[in-house]
Design a protein around this motif. Structure first.
Motif, short mmCIF file in Angstrom:
data_model
loop_
_atom_site.label_atom_id
_atom_site.label_comp_id
_atom_site.label_asym_id
_atom_site.label_seq_id
_atom_site.Cartn_x
_atom_site.Cartn_y
_atom_site.Cartn_z
N VAL A 114 0.86 -1.08 0.00
CA VAL A 114 0.04 0.04 -0.01
C VAL A 114 0.99 1.08 0.11
CG1 VAL A 114 -1.75 1.20 1.13
CG2 VAL A 114 -1.87 -1.11 1.06
N ALA A 115 0.86 2.02 -1.01
CA ALA A 115 1.65 3.31 -0.97
C ALA A 115 0.53 4.45 -0.80
CB ALA A 115 1.93 3.42 -2.54
N VAL A 116 1.03 5.56 0.30
CA VAL A 116 0.31 6.66 0.72
C VAL A 116 0.88 7.71 -0.03
CG1 VAL A 116 -0.27 8.29 2.35
CG2 VAL A 116 0.07 5.55 2.93
N LEU A 117 -0.09 8.31 -0.96
CA LEU A 117 0.30 9.40 -1.86
C LEU A 117 -0.66 10.48 -1.59
CD1 LEU A 117 0.76 7.18 -5.36
CD2 LEU A 117 2.49 7.68 -3.64
N PRO A 118 0.04 11.63 -2.14
CA PRO A 118 -0.87 13.06 -1.99
C PRO A 118 -2.04 12.79 -2.91
CG PRO A 118 1.11 13.64 -2.89
CD PRO A 118 1.42 11.91 -2.34
N TRP A 119 -3.30 13.21 -2.56
CA TRP A 119 -4.26 13.10 -3.57
C TRP A 119 -4.19 14.48 -4.03
CZ3 TRP A 119 -8.20 10.22 -5.47
CH2 TRP A 119 -9.22 11.01 -6.35
N PRO A 120 -4.45 14.47 -5.65
CA PRO A 120 -5.13 13.26 -6.44
C PRO A 120 -3.91 12.20 -7.05
CG PRO A 120 -5.38 15.30 -7.88
CD PRO A 120 -4.89 15.61 -6.27
N ALA A 121 -2.94 12.83 -6.66
CA ALA A 121 -1.82 11.87 -7.82
C ALA A 121 -1.62 10.52 -7.12
CB ALA A 121 -0.47 12.49 -7.00
N GLY A 122 -1.67 9.63 -8.21
CA GLY A 122 -1.68 8.24 -8.30
C GLY A 122 -0.36 7.78 -8.92
N PRO A 123 -0.37 6.49 -8.98
CA PRO A 123 1.15 5.88 -9.68
C PRO A 123 1.54 6.66 -10.90
CG PRO A 123 -0.39 4.12 -8.82
CD PRO A 123 -1.23 5.45 -9.04
N GLY A 124 2.63 6.94 -10.64
CA GLY A 124 3.37 7.70 -11.69
C GLY A 124 2.84 9.18 -11.80
N GLY A 125 2.33 9.58 -10.87
CA GLY A 125 1.60 10.90 -11.10
C GLY A 125 0.19 11.14 -11.80
#
Length: 286
Positions: A166-177
């Motif tokens: 599980v990767a915690v990323l800043p919304w709305p960025a997903g995998p690869g931006g």
């Protein structure tokens, strides 16, 4: 952009159809026709007749059949049983609505449709029992559609960068931006993400919008709402991929009960209950 706060948008009444004998599945969610435009069906249905037949044949413990509509994923989303136990069991009439048993837990649902759709859920079982409940709504949306989640700050992207992670990323960025709030065009990707702490979302698709709000109304005071997003733009399943978009209100901040990754399930309160409510409104731009 929030349709309810913009005078350029007007409300449209909603009607809902369900199939209690087939896991309580929502089979239709339509906004009414009127001077603002034609009727609109919001729910996506898998056009493959083999999938429809497999959904009818599915029984308790079966692998999930992605036929579309809205499935009630309870008491888990991922893990065993696949997408929970409620979707594969017939529901029975009770107290002005319907209910189903899933092991030690019960789930009851009552629906009221007029200008909007209000759905009241009640979970019962031993006090402190963990569970996840997601309203697995697959929406029929064009490549121009956009998802607005005003409370979102982070996205817990499942199976990234490898299965089980599980990767915690800043919304709305997903995998690869990749911007996860943009829902098309199809690009061969499929992303599942939990947006923790969210209790409202709007999908805007051309002149139409669907607004969802949900909240815990009784039970465990620490229970947290979230949104589960399934953004499948022709990336799944590997053998015969298709497009399906899941915008899924839920209680809990994880899609599984096994404790993997960040987030926690919801729990029944000290009285062995948790109640929550989902309200859906439809809008059309003038």
């Amino acid at each position: 952009m929030w349709p309810a706060d913009d005078p350029a948008w007007g409300p449209r009444s909603l009607t809902v159809e369900t199939d209690p004998g087939l896991g309580g599945r929502w089979t239709s969610l339509r906004s009414a026709a009127g001077d603002r435009g034609p009727e609109r069906e919001w729910l996506w249905s898998n056009p493959d007749p083999e999938v429809a037949a497999a959904r009818v044949a599915a029984g308790p413990g079966a692998a999930f059949v992605d036929v579309g509509g809205v499935e009630e994923c309870f008491p888990t989303v991922r893990g065993e049983p696949d997408h929970g136990a409620a979707w594969s069991r017939p529901w029975t009439a009770a107290e002005g609505g319907h209910r189903v048993r899933a092991g030690a837990l019960g789930l009851a649902r009552r629906m009221r449709a007029d200008a909007s759709l209000t759905v009241d859920y009640a979970v019962t079982g031993p006090p402190g029992t963990p569970f996840v409940h997601a309203v697995h709504a697959l929406l029929d949306l064009s490549p121009a559609a956009r998802l607005h989640v005003p409370e979102a700050r982070t996205a817990h992207v499942l199976d990234h960068p490898v299965d089980g992670a599980v990767a915690v990323l800043p919304w709305p960025a997903g995998p690869g931006g990749t911007p996860l709030d943009l829902l098309g065009p199809d690009d061969g990707t499929a992303v599942a993400a939990v947006l923790p702490g969210c209790s409202s979302a709007a999908v805007v698709d051309g002149p139409d919008a669907l607004v969802l709000r949900w909240r815990v109304t009784a039970g465990d005071p620490a229970a947290t709402c979230s949104l589960l997003l399934w953004r499948n733009l022709g990336g799944w399943p590997e053998a015969r991929p298709y497009r399906s978009i899941g915008v899924e209100p839920m209680v809990g901040t994880t899609a599984t009960l096994d404790g993997s990754g960040p987030g926690l399930p919801a729990t029944t309160g000290p009285d062995g209950r948790l109640r929550w409510q989902l309200t859906i409104t439809a809008w059309r731009r003038t």
